[in-house]
Write an enzyme that holds these catalytic residues in place. Structure first.
Site, PDB file in Angstrom:
ATOM      1  N   ASP A 190       0.769  -1.179  -0.106  1.00 39.71           N
ATOM      2  CA  ASP A 190      -0.008   0.006  -0.051  1.00 39.71           C
ATOM      3  C   ASP A 190       0.935   1.335  -0.050  1.00 39.71           C
ATOM      4  O   ASP A 190       1.759   1.544   0.664  1.00 39.71           O
ATOM      5  CB  ASP A 190      -0.884   0.053   1.274  1.00 39.71           C
ATOM      6  CG  ASP A 190      -1.937   0.957   1.344  1.00 39.71           C
ATOM      7  OD1 ASP A 190      -2.364   1.560   0.329  1.00 39.71           O
ATOM      8  OD2 ASP A 190      -2.494   1.287   2.318  1.00 39.71           O
ATOM      9  N   SER A 200     -12.782   4.167   4.636  1.00 38.21           N
ATOM     10  CA  SER A 200     -13.576   3.715   5.813  1.00 38.21           C
ATOM     11  C   SER A 200     -14.796   4.363   6.001  1.00 38.21           C
ATOM     12  O   SER A 200     -15.035   5.571   5.605  1.00 38.21           O
ATOM     13  CB  SER A 200     -12.570   3.908   7.031  1.00 38.21           C
ATOM     14  OG  SER A 200     -11.686   2.798   7.115  1.00 38.21           O
TER      15      SER A 200
HETATM   16  P1  13P Z   1      -9.149   4.791   5.502  1.00 39.03           P
HETATM   17  O1  13P Z   1      -8.246   5.687   6.190  1.00 39.03           O
HETATM   18  O2  13P Z   1     -10.446   5.450   5.094  1.00 39.03           O
HETATM   19  O3  13P Z   1      -9.287   3.535   6.174  1.00 39.03           O
HETATM   20  O4  13P Z   1      -8.143   4.475   3.926  1.00 39.03           O
HETATM   21  C1  13P Z   1      -7.188   3.422   3.941  1.00 39.03           C
HETATM   22  C2  13P Z   1      -6.463   3.603   2.694  1.00 39.03           C
HETATM   23  O5  13P Z   1      -6.768   4.183   1.779  1.00 39.03           O
HETATM   24  C3  13P Z   1      -5.240   2.733   2.675  1.00 39.03           C
HETATM   25  O6  13P Z   1      -4.469   2.859   1.607  1.00 39.03           O
HETATM   26  O1  G3H Z   2      -3.275   5.198   3.579  1.00 48.96           O
HETATM   27  C1  G3H Z   2      -2.642   4.761   4.357  1.00 48.96           C
HETATM   28  C2  G3H Z   2      -2.907   3.766   5.186  1.00 48.96           C
HETATM   29  O2  G3H Z   2      -3.973   3.616   6.139  1.00 48.96           O
HETATM   30  C3  G3H Z   2      -1.744   3.045   5.890  1.00 48.96           C
HETATM   31  O3  G3H Z   2      -1.625   3.750   7.145  1.00 48.96           O
HETATM   32  O4  G3H Z   2       0.910   4.158   7.041  1.00 48.96           O
HETATM   33  O5  G3H Z   2      -0.277   4.297   9.257  1.00 48.96           O
HETATM   34  O6  G3H Z   2      -0.161   2.073   8.179  1.00 48.96           O
HETATM   35  P1  G3H Z   2      -0.237   3.760   8.076  1.00 48.96           P
HETATM   36 ZN    ZN Z   3      -4.772   4.980   0.875  1.00 45.20          ZN
END
Ligand code: 13P
Ligand code: G3H
Ligand code: ZN
Length: 326
Positions: free
Chosen positions: A93, A223
């Site tokens: 991600d 979310s």
């Molecule tokens: P949220 O913060 O809405 O859960 O989004 C998560 C996300 O886009 C991770 O890449």
């Molecule tokens: O978009 C970001 C995700 O919510 C990941 O969050 O970098 O705190 O793990 P994080």
């Molecule tokens: Zn994201």
């Protein structure tokens, strides 16, 4: 079974969206697999496939550094063994170019996201193209991002810039990316909207028309920040004022317009926070980590099962298995 996101998107396109859930630890992983297999406390019939879903397990750079990227990898490989019926993609991600290469070379990830959305259009194209070439050489697929969400993304604080449909088509053509994250009004974190803002379905519709037929789109920051969980956190000593998220009833309409992947991280954190705050409030003498951990795994599995129903992915696991096995 670990598959690419492309294999999942082929089945889902225009019908439902695949849940892409971020994980950091063992309890989240167990809850995630149980929920996607429909194996929760309330739904234990081993022959009931009506709730089981394919899914995407997302690993952020923060998650890779939280314990150790190799531990995370080992844990997911073991989960694949323990929960042998699961079908899922392993996805990086919000990767930088360097982290994408590390994941591509690891031989473990089936999909990476290169996020150069904060760069100029031309730099975003050039960076994405380099990652696509390295990934495709190894059979790994690439998600890219065009436009800017609001909120905080790892270490980048963003200001909103909705995706331009014509640029999206040019970007896909020039980079060869396999899916595209678009900015259509969502943002990361627990404080997405003030007042009545929502998703820009008009922009999404234009993007779908501009990009190649059946090209998979991705929605980050999705979310729903359920009021119920925020209230439980606040009642158990937390302080989250004015939290708000995407209405879960908007997931399916977005899926019908080409959104195949919907990213959820914050909601899982809310479940974690509420369960742990309540557990220690209700049993102040307890100092054992397992009672709250057990409650969290159960609650998270239940939460995933309900989320998949909103995404429309619940009940599609066996159909995906058949399609993948041919
Ligand atoms: P949220 O913060 O809405 O859960 O989004 C998560 C996300 O886009 C991770 O890449
Ligand atoms: O978009 C970001 C995700 O919510 C990941 O969050 O970098 O705190 O793990 P994080
Ligand atoms: Zn994201």
């Amino acid at each position: 079974m670990i598959v690419t996101t492309t294999e999942l998107f082929k089945q889902a396109y225009g019908k439902y969206a695949i849940g892409a859930y971020n994980i950091n630890n063992l309890e989240q992983t167990v809850g995630l697999f149980r929920g996607n297999l429909g194996k929760t406390k309330k739904n234990e019939d081993p022959n009931d496939n009506s709730k089981s879903a394919p899914f995407i397990i997302q690993i952020s750079r923060g998650a890779r550094g939280y314990t150790d990227k190799k531990l995370l990898e080992g844990m997911i490989r073991s989960a694949d063994d323990v929960f042998g019926d699961a079908i899922f993609a392993v996805h990086l991600d919000h990767g930088t170019e360097e982290v994408c290469y590390d994941c591509i070379d690891s031989g473990f990830y089936s999909s990476v996201m290169i996020d150069a959305s904060h760069e100029d259009f031309e730099v975003n194209i050039a960076t994405t193209k380099r990652v696509v070439e390295r990934a495709h050489d190894k059979g790994i697929v690439v998600e890219a991002e065009l436009g800017q969400l609001g909120g905080v993304e790892e270490d980048v604080v963003g200001s909103v810039k909705l995706t331009d449909p014509a640029q999206a088509a040019e970007f896909i053509d020039k980079t060869g990316c396999d899916s595209l994250a678009v900015a259509i009004g969502t943002s990361h974190g627990a404080f997405k909207f003030s007042g009545k803002q929502g998703l820009h379905f008009d922009v999404l519709e234009q993007i779908q028309k501009a990009v190649p037929k059946n090209f998979p789109l991705v929605m980050h920051g999705s979310s729903s920040v359920p009021h119920e969980w925020v209230e439980r956190i606040n009642k158990a000593g937390g302080s989250m004022k004015d939290a708000s998220g995407v209405d879960g009833k908007q997931y399916l309409p977005a899926a019908k317009l080409g959104v195949c992947k919907i990213n959820i991280d914050t909601d899982g954190r809310l479940v974690w926070c509420a369960i742990h705050r309540e557990a220690f409030r209700d049993d102040p003498a307890n100092f054992d980590l397992r009672p709250p951990g057990k409650k969290f795994m159960e609650a998270y599995a239940e939460f995933i099962l309900e989320k998949n129903q909103l995404l429309g992915s619940a009940g599609h696991l066996e159909e995906v298995r058949k399609a993948i096995k041919g």
